[in-house]
Design an enzyme around this catalytic site. Structure first.
Site, PDB file in Angstrom:
ATOM      1  N   SER A 119       0.856  -1.187   0.000  1.00  0.00           N
ATOM      2  CA  SER A 119       0.000   0.000   0.000  1.00  0.00           C
ATOM      3  C   SER A 119       0.889   1.233   0.000  1.00  0.00           C
ATOM      4  CB  SER A 119      -0.896   0.003   1.237  1.00  0.00           C
ATOM      5  OG  SER A 119      -1.417   1.283   1.483  1.00  0.00           O
ATOM      6  N   HIS A 191     -12.824   3.821   2.197  1.00  0.00           N
ATOM      7  CA  HIS A 191     -11.916   4.890   1.823  1.00  0.00           C
ATOM      8  C   HIS A 191     -12.708   5.978   1.078  1.00  0.00           C
ATOM      9  CE1 HIS A 191      -9.000   1.550   2.455  1.00  0.00           C
ATOM     10  NE2 HIS A 191      -8.291   2.529   2.970  1.00  0.00           N
TER      11      HIS A 191
END
Length: 324
Positions: A119, A191
């Site tokens: 990530s 998100h």
């Protein structure tokens, strides 16, 4: 030329057993779709109920039985700022156990090619923009998700250690903010992009006069459709062999205000968008330098509006079954 007893990257054998850990998540499901589209016949995936990757004995038994030739490790405990800051022990402990178990079992099974998916939060909070791969471990992390980031950094170092100690040509890829089918659209765990899609879709359905978003809308973020990410991962597996993690992104960013406007337009919301400036903005910009990936011959193909349109269509088709 070989690394250990294994060939350097070339086209993967479409008949070989390919295990995708996390095959039902946003990233893993996109990788499965990509592999199926290019002719892989023996793709293996296990749900967390079928195989708990935190259970070391079970993971070793699985690898000994299935003997995958290729592996993508896309399984992870993931979440937004709220979840990461509320449950840091879970994000550190669960992800470390998943990674150590899968990577150790894959090494014992002599998996030929493995890609570890990380990530972009692994990079320092104030890394120079756009963020180069060399920025890793050069500064302090974003405090709200440092537990998750530390776990992912450990995964990168684990892959590098396997390369050094055992000569296996394993690699790591670091995608930017992903979105697309099988994303998490829950209000508490999502998100920014899936959260905006849900918020505007519900506002349009209820004829709400306005939508309120956090912050000023000025921070800039990079977004990549999960299907683009999957395409890049296969490209790396067939074209890259090196210890450094490779950034995977679109190479362009937009403001939160711009992405909100795009989502509102796609879902057909015609009301006002208001900004609660008492709420935090977060990091001003987070854009990956994707020049290394571009030099290997890969660039993203799905534009942001097209990607949002695809994701909204998927959301509408699956809204009844999504996490609340």
């Amino acid at each position: 030329m070989t690394v250990g007893a294994h060939s350097l990257p070339n086209e993967l054998n479409r008949d070989a057993t390919f295990y995708v850990a996390g095959h039902r998540g946003l990233a893993g499901s996109a990788i499965v779709r990509k592999l199926q589209s290019v002719g892989f016949e023996n793709i293996v995936g296990k749900t967390s109920k079928e195989l708990d990757l935190k259970n070391r004995e079970a993971v070793f038994e699985f690898f000994a039985e299935v003997k995958p030739r290729y592996v993508v490790l896309a399984a992870a405990k993931v979440g937004g700022i709220l979840a990461n800051s509320t449950y840091p022990v879970d994000f550190l402990s669960d992800n470390m156990r998943i990674q150590v178990n899968v990577l150790d079992a894959a090494r014992e099974a002599e998996v030929e090619r493995l890609l570890f998916l990380g990530s972009s939060c692994i990079y320092p909070k104030w890394a120079e923009q756009p963020i180069r791969e060399e920025s890793l471990l050069t500064g302090h992390l974003e405090p709200t998700n440092e537990a998750y980031a530390i776990a992912k950094i450990a995964g990168i170092l684990h892959v590098q250690a396997v390369r050094r100690q055992f000569g296996l040509p394993w690699i790591s890829a670091m995608p930017t903010n992903l979105y697309g089918p099988n994303d998490n659209f829950s209000p508490s765990g999502s998100h920014v992009l899936p959260a905006l899609i849900r918020r505007y879709e519900e506002a349009a359905a209820s004829d709400a006069p306005a939508v309120t978003n956090w912050g000023t809308g000025s921070p800039r973020r990079e977004f990549l459709h999960a299907d683009d990410m999957a395409d890049a991962c296969l490209h790396l597996l067939e074209n890259y062999d090196g210890p450094d993690q490779i950034n995977v992104g679109s190479g362009t960013d937009v403001t939160i205000r711009e992405i909100a406007e795009t989502v509102a337009s796609v879902v057909g919301f015609t009301g006002e968008t208001e900004w609660d400036t008492t709420k935090p903005d977060g990091t001003p910009q987070k854009l990956l330098d994707v020049s290394k990936l571009a030099q290997m011959g890969w660039t993203s193909k799905i534009g942001l509006r097209e990607g949002v349109e695809r994701t909204v269509a998927w959301y509408r088709d699956h809204a009844g079954a999504l996490r609340k």
